[in-house]
Structure formats: C-alpha cells, structure tokens
Motif scaffolding. Sequence first.
Motif, PDB file in Angstrom:
ATOM      1  N   MET A   6       0.839  -1.196   0.000  1.00  0.00           N
ATOM      2  CA  MET A   6       0.000   0.000   0.000  1.00  0.00           C
ATOM      3  C   MET A   6       0.875   1.248   0.000  1.00  0.00           C
ATOM      4  O   MET A   6       1.834   1.339   0.756  1.00  0.00           O
ATOM      5  N   ARG A   7       0.513   2.173  -0.862  1.00  0.00           N
ATOM      6  CA  ARG A   7       1.181   3.468  -0.907  1.00  0.00           C
ATOM      7  C   ARG A   7       0.133   4.558  -0.778  1.00  0.00           C
ATOM      8  O   ARG A   7      -0.983   4.385  -1.247  1.00  0.00           O
ATOM      9  N   PRO A   8       0.498   5.646  -0.162  1.00  0.00           N
ATOM     10  CA  PRO A   8      -0.472   6.750  -0.089  1.00  0.00           C
ATOM     11  C   PRO A   8      -0.872   7.192  -1.497  1.00  0.00           C
ATOM     12  O   PRO A   8      -0.064   7.108  -2.418  1.00  0.00           O
ATOM     13  N   PRO A   9      -2.092   7.659  -1.656  1.00  0.00           N
ATOM     14  CA  PRO A   9      -2.510   8.123  -2.982  1.00  0.00           C
ATOM     15  C   PRO A   9      -1.650   9.290  -3.433  1.00  0.00           C
ATOM     16  O   PRO A   9      -1.360  10.193  -2.659  1.00  0.00           O
ATOM     17  N   GLY A  10      -1.250   9.245  -4.671  1.00  0.00           N
ATOM     18  CA  GLY A  10      -0.500  10.362  -5.232  1.00  0.00           C
ATOM     19  C   GLY A  10       0.868  10.585  -4.643  1.00  0.00           C
ATOM     20  O   GLY A  10       1.376  11.700  -4.657  1.00  0.00           O
ATOM     21  N   ILE A  11       1.483   9.551  -4.109  1.00  0.00           N
ATOM     22  CA  ILE A  11       2.764   9.709  -3.412  1.00  0.00           C
ATOM     23  C   ILE A  11       3.835  10.368  -4.283  1.00  0.00           C
ATOM     24  O   ILE A  11       4.722  11.043  -3.784  1.00  0.00           O
ATOM     25  N   ARG A  12       3.765  10.197  -5.577  1.00  0.00           N
ATOM     26  CA  ARG A  12       4.743  10.816  -6.477  1.00  0.00           C
ATOM     27  C   ARG A  12       4.311  12.211  -6.931  1.00  0.00           C
ATOM     28  O   ARG A  12       4.999  12.868  -7.680  1.00  0.00           O
ATOM     29  N   SER A  13       3.194  12.640  -6.439  1.00  0.00           N
ATOM     30  CA  SER A  13       2.613  13.910  -6.848  1.00  0.00           C
ATOM     31  C   SER A  13       3.227  15.074  -6.067  1.00  0.00           C
ATOM     32  O   SER A  13       3.422  14.999  -4.853  1.00  0.00           O
ATOM     33  N   VAL A  14       3.484  16.171  -6.762  1.00  0.00           N
ATOM     34  CA  VAL A  14       3.950  17.394  -6.108  1.00  0.00           C
ATOM     35  C   VAL A  14       2.856  17.903  -5.170  1.00  0.00           C
ATOM     36  O   VAL A  14       3.128  18.326  -4.049  1.00  0.00           O
ATOM     37  N   GLY A  15       1.616  17.839  -5.628  1.00  0.00           N
ATOM     38  CA  GLY A  15       0.497  18.293  -4.804  1.00  0.00           C
ATOM     39  C   GLY A  15       0.400  17.520  -3.498  1.00  0.00           C
ATOM     40  O   GLY A  15       0.144  18.098  -2.440  1.00  0.00           O
ATOM     41  N   TRP A  16       0.614  16.202  -3.569  1.00  0.00           N
ATOM     42  CA  TRP A  16       0.578  15.368  -2.364  1.00  0.00           C
ATOM     43  C   TRP A  16       1.664  15.824  -1.380  1.00  0.00           C
ATOM     44  O   TRP A  16       1.404  16.015  -0.190  1.00  0.00           O
ATOM     45  N   ALA A  17       2.868  16.001  -1.884  1.00  0.00           N
ATOM     46  CA  ALA A  17       3.971  16.432  -1.023  1.00  0.00           C
ATOM     47  C   ALA A  17       3.693  17.811  -0.428  1.00  0.00           C
ATOM     48  O   ALA A  17       3.967  18.059   0.758  1.00  0.00           O
ATOM     49  N   LEU A  18       3.127  18.689  -1.235  1.00  0.00           N
ATOM     50  CA  LEU A  18       2.804  20.030  -0.769  1.00  0.00           C
ATOM     51  C   LEU A  18       1.757  19.987   0.344  1.00  0.00           C
ATOM     52  O   LEU A  18       1.900  20.645   1.377  1.00  0.00           O
ATOM     53  N   VAL A  19       0.721  19.195   0.150  1.00  0.00           N
ATOM     54  CA  VAL A  19      -0.337  19.075   1.154  1.00  0.00           C
ATOM     55  C   VAL A  19       0.223  18.496   2.454  1.00  0.00           C
ATOM     56  O   VAL A  19      -0.092  18.967   3.546  1.00  0.00           O
ATOM     57  N   GLN A  20       1.078  17.473   2.347  1.00  0.00           N
ATOM     58  CA  GLN A  20       1.651  16.873   3.555  1.00  0.00           C
ATOM     59  C   GLN A  20       2.527  17.874   4.305  1.00  0.00           C
ATOM     60  O   GLN A  20       2.439  17.996   5.535  1.00  0.00           O
ATOM     61  N   ALA A  21       3.353  18.607   3.566  1.00  0.00           N
ATOM     62  CA  ALA A  21       4.205  19.617   4.209  1.00  0.00           C
ATOM     63  C   ALA A  21       3.343  20.702   4.848  1.00  0.00           C
ATOM     64  O   ALA A  21       3.612  21.136   5.980  1.00  0.00           O
ATOM     65  N   ALA A  22       2.299  21.118   4.154  1.00  0.00           N
ATOM     66  CA  ALA A  22       1.419  22.159   4.686  1.00  0.00           C
ATOM     67  C   ALA A  22       0.692  21.678   5.948  1.00  0.00           C
ATOM     68  O   ALA A  22       0.564  22.432   6.916  1.00  0.00           O
ATOM     69  N   ARG A  23       0.243  20.445   5.944  1.00  0.00           N
ATOM     70  CA  ARG A  23      -0.433  19.902   7.132  1.00  0.00           C
ATOM     71  C   ARG A  23       0.507  19.851   8.332  1.00  0.00           C
ATOM     72  O   ARG A  23       0.133  20.207   9.451  1.00  0.00           O
ATOM     73  N   LEU A  24       1.711  19.377   8.098  1.00  0.00           N
ATOM     74  CA  LEU A  24       2.675  19.311   9.195  1.00  0.00           C
ATOM     75  C   LEU A  24       3.034  20.707   9.690  1.00  0.00           C
ATOM     76  O   LEU A  24       3.155  20.941  10.901  1.00  0.00           O
ATOM     77  N   HIS A  25       3.206  21.632   8.770  1.00  0.00           N
ATOM     78  CA  HIS A  25       3.518  23.022   9.130  1.00  0.00           C
ATOM     79  C   HIS A  25       2.375  23.596   9.962  1.00  0.00           C
ATOM     80  O   HIS A  25       2.597  24.225  11.005  1.00  0.00           O
ATOM     81  N   ARG A  26       1.141  23.376   9.514  1.00  0.00           N
ATOM     82  CA  ARG A  26      -0.030  23.897  10.212  1.00  0.00           C
ATOM     83  C   ARG A  26      -0.161  23.273  11.600  1.00  0.00           C
ATOM     84  O   ARG A  26      -0.514  23.956  12.570  1.00  0.00           O
ATOM     85  N   ALA A  27       0.128  21.986  11.709  1.00  0.00           N
ATOM     86  CA  ALA A  27       0.042  21.313  13.009  1.00  0.00           C
ATOM     87  C   ALA A  27       1.082  21.867  13.979  1.00  0.00           C
ATOM     88  O   ALA A  27       0.774  22.122  15.156  1.00  0.00           O
ATOM     89  N   ARG A  28       2.314  22.062  13.502  1.00  0.00           N
ATOM     90  CA  ARG A  28       3.370  22.613  14.364  1.00  0.00           C
ATOM     91  C   ARG A  28       2.995  24.021  14.817  1.00  0.00           C
ATOM     92  O   ARG A  28       3.167  24.379  15.979  1.00  0.00           O
ATOM     93  N   THR A  29       2.481  24.818  13.891  1.00  0.00           N
ATOM     94  CA  THR A  29       2.066  26.182  14.228  1.00  0.00           C
ATOM     95  C   THR A  29       0.873  26.142  15.182  1.00  0.00           C
ATOM     96  O   THR A  29       0.841  26.867  16.184  1.00  0.00           O
ATOM     97  N   GLY A  30      -0.100  25.290  14.892  1.00  0.00           N
ATOM     98  CA  GLY A  30      -1.298  25.183  15.725  1.00  0.00           C
ATOM     99  C   GLY A  30      -0.993  24.799  17.158  1.00  0.00           C
ATOM    100  O   GLY A  30      -1.597  25.335  18.098  1.00  0.00           O
ATOM    101  N   ASP A  31      -0.047  23.877  17.335  1.00  0.00           N
ATOM    102  CA  ASP A  31       0.344  23.483  18.691  1.00  0.00           C
ATOM    103  C   ASP A  31       0.880  24.671  19.478  1.00  0.00           C
ATOM    104  O   ASP A  31       0.568  24.844  20.661  1.00  0.00           O
TER     105      ASP A  31
END
Length: 173
Positions: A6-31
């Motif tokens: 199993m691989r995450p959907p769109g793992i090779r996608s720039v959009g996928w990487a961008l969304v993951q980075a943005a989520r992590l950034h938002r979580a760190r900021t939110g904390d």
Amino acid sequence: MPSKKMRPPGIRSVGWALVQAARLHRARTGDRLAKLGLFAGQEQVVQALAAAGTMTMGDLAALLRVRPPTASKTVTRLAALGIVERRAESGDGRVVRVQLTEAGLAKAEAIERIQEEVEAELLDHLDKTDRRRLRKLLRKAARGLAEAAGASGQTTEVDAEIEAEDEAEALPT
C-alpha cells in the motif's frame, strides 16, 4: 490473493507532497498557537491588523481571501479574548473598523516568533539556494493556480518586492 504494498494516494505527486508539508507546518504552528490561547487561522487576522493598524471588515476579509462572515466570526472571537476591538466609523455606522488592542499587539509579536521557529524547522535541511528556489517555485505554482481559478493579476507590491530580493540574492557576487 497477492498482497500489494500500500502506498499513499499520489505519493509521487507534487500536490501530495505540498499538502503533507502544509499539514505538518499547520500542526506545528497550531500546537504553539494553542499555548497562546489561539486557534489556527486567528493568527492571520492578528498579523494582518499588526501590519495595517486599522482595517475595515471588508478589507480584512479581502486580504485574507475569506468571505466577510468568516472574517466577522473570527474577529468576534478575538474581540471576546480582548485581542481586537471594533469601532463603527463615525458618519457611517455600517462601516466597522478593526484594530488590535495592546494585548493583541503582544500576541502579534508572539505569533511572529512562533512563525520564525516553525519556518526554521521547515527549512532546517535546506541550504540558502534551495530555500530561495522553493519559495520561488511555490509562488510560481500559486500564480498558476490563481490564473486557473480566474484570480490572476492579484500580485501585490510585497510579492514584487520578494521576487526582486530573490533575484538579487541569486546574482553572483
């Protein structure tokens, strides 16, 4: 039935990487914002008002690219916390201006420190050239999406200033 890795959907996608980075950034900021008693998204209002001083609700909503009721709801919550204050404009009570209180100015400074900390974590493994390139590519991608959405031509003076700084830094010395 053979098991497929199993691989995450769109793992090779720039959009996928961008969304993951943005989520992590938002979580760190939110904390960190939670420690200030703020929720993610409220810091954008505080920062906008720190930069502008006083704004109308309409201008604030436009700057944040949200609908006026969304901006109003956030301002109401921040007012209840004593971070912002609203005033009807003299002569036209329909126009409401918003500004930070002294407590709001202190929150703005704390938010700036939080963002610097999270930015440092985000860019920790990138050198200066990669950082500049990433910023430039993300801005270019955002312009492409804005054009596709029919929102092109909304480049601000700050956008142009940042791009000029990036170009100047890229020049060999």
